[in-house]
Design a protein around this motif. Structure first.
Motif, mmCIF file in Angstrom:
data_model
loop_
_atom_site.group_PDB
_atom_site.id
_atom_site.type_symbol
_atom_site.label_atom_id
_atom_site.label_comp_id
_atom_site.label_asym_id
_atom_site.label_seq_id
_atom_site.Cartn_x
_atom_site.Cartn_y
_atom_site.Cartn_z
ATOM 1 N N ARG A 1 0.826 -1.213 0.000
ATOM 2 C CA ARG A 1 0.000 0.000 0.000
ATOM 3 C C ARG A 1 0.856 1.258 0.000
ATOM 4 N NH1 ARG A 1 -3.514 0.037 4.918
ATOM 5 N NH2 ARG A 1 -3.813 2.157 4.176
ATOM 6 N N MET A 2 1.944 1.233 0.765
ATOM 7 C CA MET A 2 2.825 2.388 0.909
ATOM 8 C C MET A 2 4.256 1.946 0.633
ATOM 9 S SD MET A 2 1.196 3.951 4.418
ATOM 10 C CE MET A 2 1.907 5.583 4.243
ATOM 11 N N GLU A 3 5.147 2.912 0.534
ATOM 12 C CA GLU A 3 6.551 2.562 0.332
ATOM 13 C C GLU A 3 7.072 1.802 1.546
ATOM 14 O OE1 GLU A 3 10.867 4.662 -0.655
ATOM 15 O OE2 GLU A 3 9.130 5.923 -0.240
ATOM 16 N N VAL A 4 7.749 0.686 1.278
ATOM 17 C CA VAL A 4 8.453 -0.054 2.319
ATOM 18 C C VAL A 4 9.912 0.364 2.199
ATOM 19 C CG1 VAL A 4 9.193 -2.337 3.103
ATOM 20 C CG2 VAL A 4 6.847 -1.989 2.306
ATOM 21 N N PHE A 5 10.480 0.846 3.304
ATOM 22 C CA PHE A 5 11.837 1.374 3.246
ATOM 23 C C PHE A 5 12.865 0.270 3.371
ATOM 24 C CE2 PHE A 5 9.280 4.952 4.810
ATOM 25 C CZ PHE A 5 9.498 5.805 3.743
ATOM 26 N N GLU A 6 13.843 0.356 2.496
ATOM 27 C CA GLU A 6 14.975 -0.558 2.566
ATOM 28 C C GLU A 6 15.737 -0.287 3.850
ATOM 29 O OE1 GLU A 6 17.252 0.041 -1.019
ATOM 30 O OE2 GLU A 6 15.622 -0.709 -2.290
ATOM 31 N N PRO A 7 16.559 -1.229 4.265
ATOM 32 C CA PRO A 7 17.336 -1.020 5.490
ATOM 33 C C PRO A 7 18.158 0.274 5.444
ATOM 34 C CG PRO A 7 17.466 -3.298 4.808
ATOM 35 C CD PRO A 7 16.761 -2.563 3.702
ATOM 36 N N ALA A 8 18.352 0.851 6.624
ATOM 37 C CA ALA A 8 19.118 2.097 6.754
ATOM 38 C C ALA A 8 20.487 1.985 6.105
ATOM 39 C CB ALA A 8 19.255 2.479 8.230
ATOM 40 N N LEU A 9 21.051 0.810 6.141
ATOM 41 C CA LEU A 9 22.345 0.560 5.506
ATOM 42 C C LEU A 9 22.351 1.026 4.052
ATOM 43 C CD1 LEU A 9 25.064 -1.024 5.991
ATOM 44 C CD2 LEU A 9 23.883 -2.999 5.027
ATOM 45 N N LEU A 10 21.177 0.970 3.408
ATOM 46 C CA LEU A 10 21.068 1.335 1.998
ATOM 47 C C LEU A 10 20.437 2.696 1.747
ATOM 48 C CD1 LEU A 10 19.832 -2.087 0.592
ATOM 49 C CD2 LEU A 10 22.155 -1.148 0.506
ATOM 50 N N CYS A 11 19.584 3.166 2.658
ATOM 51 C CA CYS A 11 18.835 4.382 2.317
ATOM 52 C C CYS A 11 19.087 5.568 3.242
ATOM 53 C CB CYS A 11 17.344 4.081 2.202
ATOM 54 S SG CYS A 11 16.530 3.637 3.720
ATOM 55 N N VAL A 12 20.024 5.459 4.153
ATOM 56 C CA VAL A 12 20.407 6.603 4.980
ATOM 57 C C VAL A 12 21.810 7.026 4.559
ATOM 58 C CG1 VAL A 12 20.973 7.383 7.322
ATOM 59 C CG2 VAL A 12 18.978 5.932 6.950
ATOM 60 N N THR A 13 21.973 8.296 4.277
ATOM 61 C CA THR A 13 23.299 8.811 3.941
ATOM 62 C C THR A 13 23.677 9.924 4.909
ATOM 63 O OG1 THR A 13 22.416 10.406 2.349
ATOM 64 C CG2 THR A 13 23.087 8.257 1.473
ATOM 65 N N VAL A 14 24.963 10.135 5.025
ATOM 66 C CA VAL A 14 25.502 11.200 5.869
ATOM 67 C C VAL A 14 26.300 12.112 4.937
ATOM 68 C CG1 VAL A 14 26.916 11.736 7.888
ATOM 69 C CG2 VAL A 14 25.646 9.569 7.799
ATOM 70 N N PRO A 15 25.691 13.220 4.522
ATOM 71 C CA PRO A 15 26.350 14.090 3.542
ATOM 72 C C PRO A 15 27.705 14.624 4.001
ATOM 73 C CG PRO A 15 24.043 14.676 3.750
ATOM 74 C CD PRO A 15 24.347 13.696 4.837
ATOM 75 N N ASN A 16 27.833 15.006 5.273
ATOM 76 C CA ASN A 16 29.098 15.519 5.789
ATOM 77 C C ASN A 16 29.910 14.335 6.309
ATOM 78 O OD1 ASN A 16 31.198 16.600 7.335
ATOM 79 N ND2 ASN A 16 29.997 18.395 7.908
ATOM 80 N N LYS A 17 30.940 13.970 5.591
ATOM 81 C CA LYS A 17 31.726 12.772 5.905
ATOM 82 C C LYS A 17 32.387 12.825 7.286
ATOM 83 C CE LYS A 17 30.380 11.080 2.143
ATOM 84 N NZ LYS A 17 29.068 10.475 2.218
ATOM 85 N N HIS A 18 32.505 14.011 7.860
ATOM 86 C CA HIS A 18 33.071 14.128 9.211
ATOM 87 C C HIS A 18 32.186 13.448 10.252
ATOM 88 C CE1 HIS A 18 36.275 16.775 7.996
ATOM 89 N NE2 HIS A 18 35.408 17.584 7.409
ATOM 90 N N TYR A 19 30.902 13.277 9.926
ATOM 91 C CA TYR A 19 29.958 12.710 10.888
ATOM 92 C C TYR A 19 29.631 11.235 10.647
ATOM 93 C CZ TYR A 19 29.150 17.584 12.122
ATOM 94 O OH TYR A 19 29.308 18.886 12.525
ATOM 95 N N VAL A 20 30.170 10.641 9.603
ATOM 96 C CA VAL A 20 29.816 9.263 9.240
ATOM 97 C C VAL A 20 30.030 8.293 10.394
ATOM 98 C CG1 VAL A 20 30.410 7.306 7.747
ATOM 99 C CG2 VAL A 20 30.108 9.580 6.762
#
Length: 153
Positions: A25-44
């Motif tokens: 019915r709605m979007e099922v989100f892939e695991p955070a490993l795949l769909c969460v990014t950290v734009p500022n690499k200092h915080y990864v």
């Protein structure tokens, strides 16, 4: 490809959902490993430290029906992949009033020498933020986020 080598079940479920998103019915989100990014690499590293391995590999449904379908297709029966698999699924009715509030305001944590809460350092689908706050508590996590040099003693 890396996910396929470390967690074949998770990778195959991701591929199946991408091909069959219309079953939900709605979007099922892939695991955070795949769909969460950290734009500022200092915080990864600091952001990654907020997650445990289960949270990084959890499929997040946005409604009870999709949660039930995920479990039926992959965990309870071999319907989707021809075999049952071991994956992590999550759904909670969205009720932000039940979230514990941050322990301090943004200004207060900056005064303590932190740059912000973990949730402010990521990019992800908007619907996934409920899981990240409710389960991972990124809206309350500030540890290890200060990049400011400490003063010499």
């Amino acid at each position: 490809n890396e996910l396929r080598h470390t967690d074949r079940d998770c990778a195959e479920v991701v591929e199946w959902i991408r091909r069959n998103a219309n079953r939900f019915r709605m979007e099922v989100f892939e695991p955070a490993l795949l769909c969460v990014t950290v734009p500022n690499k200092h915080y990864v590293d600091a952001v990654e430290a907020c997650f445990n391995q289960t949270q990084l590999r959890t499929f997040v449904a946005q409604c009870e029906d999709d949660y039930q379908l995920l479990n039926k297709l992959f965990v309870d029966t071999p319907e989707a992949l021809g075999r049952k698999v071991r994956i992590n699924t999550w759904y909670r009715t969205r009720d932000e009033s039940r979230l514990p509030p941050p322990f301090a305001s943004e200004d207060e944590i900056r005064a303590m020498g932190f740059d912000g809460f973990a949730i402010n350092f990521i990019d992800c689908p908007e619907g996934l933020k409920w899981f990240l706050c409710s389960d991972v508590k990124l809206h309350r996590t500030v540890r290890a986020f200060s990049l400011r040099p400490t003063s010499p003693s």
